[in-house]
Write a protein that holds these residues in place. Sequence first.
Motif, PDB file in Angstrom:
ATOM      1  N   ASN A  56       0.841  -1.191   0.000  1.00 54.32           N
ATOM      2  CA  ASN A  56       0.000   0.000   0.000  1.00 54.32           C
ATOM      3  C   ASN A  56       0.878   1.243   0.000  1.00 54.32           C
ATOM      4  OD1 ASN A  56      -1.995   1.873   0.228  1.00 54.32           O
ATOM      5  ND2 ASN A  56      -2.941   0.987   2.045  1.00 54.32           N
ATOM      6  N   PRO A  57       1.115   1.842  -1.152  1.00 50.61           N
ATOM      7  CA  PRO A  57       1.984   3.020  -1.232  1.00 50.61           C
ATOM      8  C   PRO A  57       1.495   4.228  -0.438  1.00 50.61           C
ATOM      9  CG  PRO A  57       1.683   2.059  -3.406  1.00 50.61           C
ATOM     10  CD  PRO A  57       0.726   1.366  -2.476  1.00 50.61           C
ATOM     11  N   SER A  58       0.275   4.198   0.067  1.00 49.67           N
ATOM     12  CA  SER A  58      -0.218   5.321   0.866  1.00 49.67           C
ATOM     13  C   SER A  58       0.394   5.362   2.264  1.00 49.67           C
ATOM     14  CB  SER A  58      -1.741   5.277   0.956  1.00 49.67           C
ATOM     15  OG  SER A  58      -2.154   4.168   1.720  1.00 49.67           O
ATOM     16  N   VAL A  59       1.273   4.409   2.600  1.00 48.52           N
ATOM     17  CA  VAL A  59       1.970   4.452   3.897  1.00 48.52           C
ATOM     18  C   VAL A  59       3.199   5.359   3.845  1.00 48.52           C
ATOM     19  CG1 VAL A  59       1.161   2.143   4.554  1.00 48.52           C
ATOM     20  CG2 VAL A  59       3.412   2.399   3.498  1.00 48.52           C
ATOM     21  N   LEU A  60       3.456   6.013   2.729  1.00 48.14           N
ATOM     22  CA  LEU A  60       4.651   6.860   2.598  1.00 48.14           C
ATOM     23  C   LEU A  60       4.754   7.964   3.661  1.00 48.14           C
ATOM     24  CD1 LEU A  60       5.035   7.063  -1.274  1.00 48.14           C
ATOM     25  CD2 LEU A  60       6.460   5.811   0.341  1.00 48.14           C
ATOM     26  N   ALA A  80      16.916   1.809   0.530  1.00 44.53           N
ATOM     27  CA  ALA A  80      16.921   0.576  -0.267  1.00 44.53           C
ATOM     28  C   ALA A  80      15.524  -0.012  -0.343  1.00 44.53           C
ATOM     29  CB  ALA A  80      17.903  -0.426   0.341  1.00 44.53           C
ATOM     30  N   ALA A  81      14.769   0.059   0.747  1.00 42.70           N
ATOM     31  CA  ALA A  81      13.395  -0.456   0.748  1.00 42.70           C
ATOM     32  C   ALA A  81      12.525   0.325  -0.229  1.00 42.70           C
ATOM     33  CB  ALA A  81      12.813  -0.378   2.157  1.00 42.70           C
ATOM     34  N   LEU A  82      12.736   1.625  -0.290  1.00 45.20           N
ATOM     35  CA  LEU A  82      11.972   2.445  -1.233  1.00 45.20           C
ATOM     36  C   LEU A  82      12.272   2.035  -2.675  1.00 45.20           C
ATOM     37  CD1 LEU A  82      12.381   5.860   0.563  1.00 45.20           C
ATOM     38  CD2 LEU A  82      10.202   4.732   0.082  1.00 45.20           C
ATOM     39  N   ARG A  83      13.533   1.756  -2.962  1.00 42.21           N
ATOM     40  CA  ARG A  83      13.915   1.350  -4.326  1.00 42.21           C
ATOM     41  C   ARG A  83      13.347  -0.024  -4.672  1.00 42.21           C
ATOM     42  NH1 ARG A  83      17.022   3.955  -8.046  1.00 42.21           N
ATOM     43  NH2 ARG A  83      17.413   2.607  -9.797  1.00 42.21           N
ATOM     44  N   ILE A  84      13.381  -0.944  -3.712  1.00 37.74           N
ATOM     45  CA  ILE A  84      12.843  -2.290  -3.946  1.00 37.74           C
ATOM     46  C   ILE A  84      11.331  -2.209  -4.193  1.00 37.74           C
ATOM     47  CG2 ILE A  84      12.399  -4.525  -2.859  1.00 37.74           C
ATOM     48  CD1 ILE A  84      15.140  -4.123  -1.429  1.00 37.74           C
ATOM     49  N   ALA A  85      10.646  -1.413  -3.373  1.00 43.56           N
ATOM     50  CA  ALA A  85       9.195  -1.253  -3.549  1.00 43.56           C
ATOM     51  C   ALA A  85       8.880  -0.617  -4.897  1.00 43.56           C
ATOM     52  CB  ALA A  85       8.626  -0.401  -2.416  1.00 43.56           C
ATOM     53  N   GLU A  86       9.680   0.361  -5.290  1.00 46.50           N
ATOM     54  CA  GLU A  86       9.479   0.983  -6.603  1.00 46.50           C
ATOM     55  C   GLU A  86       9.645  -0.051  -7.708  1.00 46.50           C
ATOM     56  OE1 GLU A  86      11.655   4.060  -9.647  1.00 46.50           O
ATOM     57  OE2 GLU A  86      12.165   4.181  -7.534  1.00 46.50           O
ATOM     58  N   GLY A  87      10.656  -0.899  -7.596  1.00 43.09           N
ATOM     59  CA  GLY A  87      10.877  -1.943  -8.598  1.00 43.09           C
ATOM     60  C   GLY A  87       9.726  -2.926  -8.679  1.00 43.09           C
ATOM     61  N   ARG A  88       9.131  -3.250  -7.532  1.00 39.30           N
ATOM     62  CA  ARG A  88       7.988  -4.163  -7.527  1.00 39.30           C
ATOM     63  C   ARG A  88       6.759  -3.531  -8.167  1.00 39.30           C
ATOM     64  NH1 ARG A  88       8.028  -6.743  -1.462  1.00 39.30           N
ATOM     65  NH2 ARG A  88       9.949  -7.944  -1.663  1.00 39.30           N
ATOM     66  N   CYS A  89       6.632  -2.213  -8.023  1.00 42.50           N
ATOM     67  CA  CYS A  89       5.437  -1.528  -8.533  1.00 42.50           C
ATOM     68  C   CYS A  89       5.557  -1.100  -9.993  1.00 42.50           C
ATOM     69  CB  CYS A  89       5.147  -0.288  -7.682  1.00 42.50           C
ATOM     70  SG  CYS A  89       4.593  -0.673  -6.008  1.00 42.50           S
ATOM     71  N   THR A  90       6.755  -1.073 -10.535  1.00 45.03           N
ATOM     72  CA  THR A  90       6.974  -0.531 -11.876  1.00 45.03           C
ATOM     73  C   THR A  90       6.126  -1.230 -12.934  1.00 45.03           C
ATOM     74  OG1 THR A  90       9.191   0.169 -11.305  1.00 45.03           O
ATOM     75  CG2 THR A  90       8.718  -0.089 -13.637  1.00 45.03           C
ATOM     76  N   SER A  91       6.075  -2.543 -12.929  1.00 48.11           N
ATOM     77  CA  SER A  91       5.355  -3.250 -13.988  1.00 48.11           C
ATOM     78  C   SER A  91       3.844  -3.276 -13.767  1.00 48.11           C
ATOM     79  CB  SER A  91       5.882  -4.671 -14.140  1.00 48.11           C
ATOM     80  OG  SER A  91       5.667  -5.384 -12.938  1.00 48.11           O
ATOM     81  N   ASP A  95       2.071   4.276 -11.731  1.00 47.65           N
ATOM     82  CA  ASP A  95       1.778   5.508 -10.987  1.00 47.65           C
ATOM     83  C   ASP A  95       2.286   5.410  -9.551  1.00 47.65           C
ATOM     84  OD1 ASP A  95       0.585   6.637 -13.175  1.00 47.65           O
ATOM     85  OD2 ASP A  95      -1.451   6.042 -12.588  1.00 47.65           O
ATOM     86  N   ALA A  96       2.126   4.242  -8.937  1.00 49.02           N
ATOM     87  CA  ALA A  96       2.622   4.042  -7.578  1.00 49.02           C
ATOM     88  C   ALA A  96       4.149   4.091  -7.562  1.00 49.02           C
ATOM     89  CB  ALA A  96       2.125   2.705  -7.029  1.00 49.02           C
ATOM     90  N   ALA A  97       4.784   3.516  -8.575  1.00 53.22           N
ATOM     91  CA  ALA A  97       6.249   3.555  -8.659  1.00 53.22           C
ATOM     92  C   ALA A  97       6.737   4.993  -8.798  1.00 53.22           C
ATOM     93  CB  ALA A  97       6.734   2.713  -9.837  1.00 53.22           C
ATOM     94  N   ARG A  98       6.046   5.777  -9.596  1.00 54.99           N
ATOM     95  CA  ARG A  98       6.405   7.189  -9.764  1.00 54.99           C
ATOM     96  C   ARG A  98       6.219   7.954  -8.450  1.00 54.99           C
ATOM     97  NH1 ARG A  98       2.740   8.595 -13.129  1.00 54.99           N
ATOM     98  NH2 ARG A  98       3.668   7.428 -14.837  1.00 54.99           N
TER      99      ARG A  98
END
Length: 164
Positions: A56-60, A80-91, A95-98
């Motif tokens: 849930n990206p709304s926990v930012l 590093a956690a932010l980058r990993i989460a971004e990688g999981r959301c990219t595909s 919008d969540a990755a951005r």
Amino acid sequence: MVASIDACRAQCVEFTDRASQLQLDTFVKSPSSLLEQLRNDKEKLRYRLATFIATNPSVLPSVQTLISASSSTDRSAIGAALRIAEGRCTSTKPDAARKIRDFTQRIGDLNVQAGYAAAGEDTSGAQAQSQDKGRAQPPRGGALLDGEWKTKLANPFKPVPLPN
């Protein structure tokens, strides 16, 4: 009911890779509790926080609170956690990755950005984590401690595994 529908749309990962709603609620109410639970284990902090963010990206906003309560080494794990989460959301949810990428750039903390950049260089770990969750990660050559709770001294003469 509307909140649960929004939460379902926001998730970047499959159901089996998601954090439970109880874990997310606990993190949102008290972000520093994550630091207390995972005191000396930066790897677990990195992957658990990435799971929270990808679920849930709304926990930012809670991540922002966590950053202000953490030490510099914890901040690099958070990056590093932010980058990993971004990688999981990219595909699945670009919008969540951005949103995660923009959040990381707005923070302005050098330790967070260093951890974010370092995790970007090693994106294979994030993909292996999400795809092969049950498989153990290969041991790293520079690890000083070994064992389940990192309490045994590692063999410094053990050969380093070569990449394929």
